[in-house]
Design an enzyme around this catalytic site. Structure first.
Site, PDB file in Angstrom:
ATOM      1  N   SER A 157      19.141  51.335 -19.940  1.00  0.00           N
ATOM      2  CA  SER A 157      18.953  52.669 -20.489  1.00  0.00           C
ATOM      3  C   SER A 157      18.214  52.587 -21.823  1.00  0.00           C
ATOM      4  O   SER A 157      17.123  52.028 -21.890  1.00  0.00           O
ATOM      5  CB  SER A 157      20.321  53.341 -20.612  1.00  0.00           C
ATOM      6  OG  SER A 157      20.218  54.688 -20.938  1.00  0.00           O
ATOM      7  N   ASP A 212      22.625  62.693 -15.965  1.00  0.00           N
ATOM      8  CA  ASP A 212      22.172  61.728 -14.968  1.00  0.00           C
ATOM      9  C   ASP A 212      20.805  62.128 -14.419  1.00  0.00           C
ATOM     10  O   ASP A 212      19.894  61.298 -14.306  1.00  0.00           O
ATOM     11  CB  ASP A 212      23.191  61.636 -13.830  1.00  0.00           C
ATOM     12  CG  ASP A 212      22.846  60.537 -12.818  1.00  0.00           C
ATOM     13  OD1 ASP A 212      22.949  59.355 -13.184  1.00  0.00           O
ATOM     14  OD2 ASP A 212      22.473  60.881 -11.682  1.00  0.00           O
ATOM     15  N   HIS A 235      21.524  57.096 -12.887  1.00  0.00           N
ATOM     16  CA  HIS A 235      21.436  56.352 -14.141  1.00  0.00           C
ATOM     17  C   HIS A 235      22.648  55.444 -14.303  1.00  0.00           C
ATOM     18  O   HIS A 235      23.582  55.735 -15.061  1.00  0.00           O
ATOM     19  CB  HIS A 235      21.340  57.352 -15.296  1.00  0.00           C
ATOM     20  CG  HIS A 235      20.811  56.760 -16.554  1.00  0.00           C
ATOM     21  ND1 HIS A 235      19.549  56.227 -16.670  1.00  0.00           N
ATOM     22  CD2 HIS A 235      21.396  56.602 -17.775  1.00  0.00           C
ATOM     23  CE1 HIS A 235      19.364  55.789 -17.900  1.00  0.00           C
ATOM     24  NE2 HIS A 235      20.472  56.005 -18.588  1.00  0.00           N
TER      25      HIS A 235
END
Length: 324
Positions: A172, A269, A303
């Protein structure tokens, strides 16, 4: 977006969905039993009792509080050999820090693998950057990681202190940090991996750069920002933007992972991984145009940190780096 909502999703590209199954310490070339201060870092707390996982907290002028790092050693570190190093960066979020990957099972994932894994704090929404403005004192994560932590690791552990001895990876926000550092400090890292990490700051009217500003203002900088508000520091954005620095990935191993089906009912997400996927596709197209080899994976889901692909990534990292 309200401050409360921004804090809840702080760091934007957060690691809240992490999925995982959760000898003697020597100096760089010597025989000391404990790590020492150096490179602008003063150890204020440490725990070196675990044979593999070493913990340190530092005082540093680069950060206005005392950041920490976990250093995971290979099981045979007491052999006296030198080892390649993987710098592994966590994502954004109020619950994310140097402990993130230990909670996700990094000890088991690296069992039997001859590599040192360094997992530092990067701020809840630090974006692996020195911000344009901070209202809470210094939050210079780039300085801490590159100018202080990397040389400190090389001084206190048996590493290969060279290009072919280091890899950088992250999830991320940490995946963005890995891509940024690998390009900006080209001579420091031979392999770079972004697991659901954004690779384009300017696409879609600069959504990722705007989110870096919003999330850092809410979670880390008390209204300050990474890139500047209302106007960006354009030179800084370009210097950090992976798709604007394609040539710097030449002769590196590049590994990318993105999800193809984020949850449309989960705002964070959906927005996060939609941007990750689009940005990585843009990045990959530019790598292809430049004739730069890379390995990429588009996987179902949103994610999240995919441990199976991280394990595959580790194999590739060890193939690329100098052998212990």
């Amino acid at each position: 977006m309200s401050r409360r909502r921004a804090l809840k999703a702080a760091g934007g590209l957060s690691a809240a969905a992490l999925i995982g199954g959760a000898g003697m310490l020597t100096m760089g070339g010597g025989t000391a039993e404990a790590a020492e201060d150096g490179s602008g870092l003063r150890i204020v707390e440490s725990d070196e009792k675990d044979p593999r996982m070493k913990y340190y907290r530092f005082a540093t002028d680069a950060i206005g509080w005392n950041p920490a790092v976990n250093v995971l050693l290979p099981g045979d570190y007491s052999s006296g050999r030198r080892y390649p190093v993987l710098y592994l960066f966590h994502g954004g979020g109020l619950d994310q820090d140097f402990m993130t990957f230990d909670k996700a099972g990094i000890r088991g994932l690296t069992e039997g693998r001859p590599v040192i894994v360094v997992m530092p704090d990067g701020g809840h929404a630090g974006w692996y950057s020195n911000p344009v403005a901070s209202n809470v004192g210094p939050r210079n994560w780039e300085t801490f990681h590159i100018e202080q932590l990397v040389p400190w690791i090389d001084a206190n552990f048996r590493t290969f202190a060279e290009y072919d001895g280091r890899a950088v990876a992250g999830f991320s926000m940490g995946g963005f940090g890995a891509l940024k550092y690998a390009a900006k400090y080209h001579g420091d890292f031979a392999s770079v991996s972004a697991h659901s990490g954004p690779a384009s700051l300017r696409r879609d009217a600069g959504l990722v750069a705007h989110w870096a500003n919003v999330s850092s203002a809410a979670a880390d900088l008390a209204g300050g920002s990474v890139y500047g508000v209302p106007l960006w520091d354009e030179k800084r954005v370009s210097a950090d933007n992976p798709v604007e620095n394609i040539g710097s990935y030449r002769n590196k191993r590049v590994f990318l992972v993105a999800g193809t089906s984020p949850d449309p009912l989960n705002w964070a997400d959906y927005v996060n991984e939609t941007q990750v996927l689009a940005g990585q596709r843009e990045f990959r197209a530019k790598l292809d145009e430049a004739g730069i080899r890379h390995e990429s994976h588009e996987e179902p889901g949103g994610h999240v940190f995919r441990t199976k692909l991280f394990s595959r990534d580790l194999d590739g990292i060890l193939d690329r780096l100098r052998k212990a």
